[in-house]
Scaffold this active site. Structure first.
Site, PDB file in Angstrom:
ATOM      1  CB  SER A  75      -2.679  10.525 -48.521  1.00  0.00           C
ATOM      2  OG  SER A  75      -4.197  10.563 -48.619  1.00  0.00           O
ATOM      3  CE  LYS A 100      -7.266   9.037 -50.950  1.00  0.00           C
ATOM      4  NZ  LYS A 100      -7.457   9.801 -49.407  1.00  0.00           N
ATOM      5  CG  ASP A 133      -5.072   7.503 -47.573  1.00  0.00           C
ATOM      6  OD1 ASP A 133      -4.373   8.312 -47.289  1.00  0.00           O
ATOM      7  OD2 ASP A 133      -6.384   7.725 -47.879  1.00  0.00           O
TER       8      ASP A 133
HETATM    9  N1  URA Z   1      -6.864  14.463 -49.804  1.00  0.00           N
HETATM   10  C1  URA Z   1      -6.363  13.192 -49.554  1.00  0.00           C
HETATM   11  O1  URA Z   1      -7.117  12.208 -50.027  1.00  0.00           O
HETATM   12  N2  URA Z   1      -5.316  13.164 -48.737  1.00  0.00           N
HETATM   13  C2  URA Z   1      -4.518  14.219 -48.180  1.00  0.00           C
HETATM   14  O2  URA Z   1      -3.740  13.783 -47.559  1.00  0.00           O
HETATM   15  C3  URA Z   1      -5.041  15.311 -48.399  1.00  0.00           C
HETATM   16  C4  URA Z   1      -6.232  15.578 -49.283  1.00  0.00           C
END
Ligand code: URA
Length: 433
Positions: A183, A187, A161
């Site tokens: 994304s 996380k 990411d």
């Molecule tokens: N926040 C993120 O962590 N990823 C994105 O793609 C958009 C906002």
């Protein structure tokens, strides 16, 4: 397998299978796939989209591109919160201590500012001494000991990411529902918490301004979380006006502290309590109403404020600056922006307000730019307010006159005036559970 074939398949509207997605994620993360081919695939995904199966597969491959934090030895219910990003969005600084004060174990991995939106890590780093890069062991020990830790995205968590996001940021491929969903959720899954609340913003300051797109994003992320066995809820919130009154890193910390001490802006308090209530309700098996009331009590009793002080001290920060605005950083220069006409503020183009803060020095234009933590904006008027010509709309803070001038111009560009009072806006547009 060849990257060229994957790009061609997606360009023609095809769906990639898991092996193809893994080939891309692993190959790009280890440097075998060059930026230009990854960019072409990301652009094709932006234009064509992805099926739910593809988005789940992409999330899974990105989450497993590095370590998956094992929080099973943390004593208690682990919880996390994420926002899709906005202007003046400092809710993490309120929600995390409120929930920790309720006994949840908040293990939060946050990011830096992106484009016109701010990031929690930059805000926390405005506190002298505060460390945002904790090792995995430090992170877990702190979560166990005081129930709250906020760290930056380490190289070992979801490194795919980190790389893909950096490329999206410079190839106009940020605002894609499957790319944002994968994304954020990669996380969240890698950071290991059991329960997650998502703040999905919509309006002129959000990555996805349109409410239907924001809802579709919320549904995708909730579906991914559920598929992976996490407790998850998404709240759709208004980002058509900045949140609260303070924009800029140190300024936002002081505003969050005001809310934690029972003051501060009503919209910030309300959204923070709403997000906290969802996380508390799902983690402690309370009704939403019970959880909301419990969150309020954490503010009223000062328990949440003490939790933030504890976290700041544990991460090496000077917790004394949280006590009073005057102890904090102050900018070298300031200027008032005054209304050039009489009327209602009908609209604040919130992305432009965020850009104004960035021009003042609160954000970065390039990754290597150094942030001025004291720079930013304090709003005196917001959408719906009536102003007379000459009234102070905002005070801007910066390190030099050139920045003040650039920020002021962009700020004024963001405002639309009208002779009629605009309809009041809702703070929340609904939830996806
Ligand atoms: N926040 C993120 O962590 N990823 C994105 O793609 C958009 C906002």
């Amino acid at each position: 397998m060849r990257m060229l074939d994957l790009i061609e398949k997606k360009k023609q509207g095809g769906a990639l299978n898991k092996a193809e997605i893994r080939f891309f994620v692993d190959g790009f993360t280890c440097g075998e796939i060059p930026d230009y081919q990854a960019s072409a695939l990301l652009m094709a995904i932006c234009l064509v989209g992805m099926t739910s199966e593809e988005t789940v597969a992409l999330t899974d491959c990105m989450a497993h591109s590095g370590d998956i934090l094992d929080l099973s030895d943390v004593d208690g219910v682990t919880a996390d919160k994420h926002s899709t990003g906005g202007v003046g969005d400092k809710t993490t600084l309120v929600v995390a201590p409120v929930c920790a004060a309720m006994g949840l174990k908040i293990a939060k991995m946050s990011g830096r500012g992106l484009g016109h939106t701010g990031g929690t890590i930059d805000k926390l780093e405005s506190i002298p001494g505060f460390r945002t890069s904790l090792s995995e062991a430090e992170f877990k020990t702190q979560v166990n000991a005081i129930g709250l830790a906020v760290t930056g995205q380490t190289g070992m968590l979801a490194p795919a990411d980190k790389k893909i996001y950096a490329l999206r940021d410079v190839t106009a491929t940020v605002n894609s529902i499957p790319l944002i969903a994968s994304s954020i959720m990669s996380k969240k899954l890698a950071a290991g918490a059991q329960n997650i609340v998502l703040d999905v913003k919509c309006g002129s300051g959000a990555l996805l301004p349109n409410a239907d797109d924001a809802r579709a994003l919320a549904e995708q992320m909730v579906a991914i979380g559920k598929t992976c066995g996490r407790g998850i809820a998404a709240v759709l919130t208004n980002m058509d006006v900045p949140l609260g009154t303070h924009i800029g890193n140190a300024l936002e910390v002081t505003e969050a502290c005001a809310v934690l001490q029972n003051g501060g802006a009503a919209d910030l308090r309300e959204i923070s309590l709403t997000l906290s209530a969802y996380l508390i309700a799902m983690s402690l098996e309370k009704t939403y109403e019970e959880a909301y009331r419990a969150a309020e009590q954490m503010l009223e009793s000062g328990a949440a404020f003490r939790k933030l002080q504890e976290m700041v001290a544990a991460q090496g920060g000077d917790a004394r600056v949280l006590e009073s605005e005057t102890c904090f950083l102050s900018a070298r220069m300031q200027a008032e922006v005054c209304a050039e006409q009489t009327g209602y503020i009908a609209h604040m183009h919130t992305q432009k307000i965020g850009e104004s803060a960035s021009l003042l020095g609160a954000g970065r234009e390039k990754k290597t730019d150094v942030i001025d933590y004291a720079a930013g904006i304090v709003l005196h008027k917001k959408t719906g307010d009536f102003v007379n010509r000459g009234d102070v709309l905002a005070v801007l803070y910066a390190s030099c006159a050139e920045r003040l001038q650039a920020g002021k111009q962009r700020f004024l560009d963001a405002l639309v005036f009208s002779n009629t009072k605009p309809e009041p806006q809702a703070l929340c547009f609904g939830t996806v559970e």
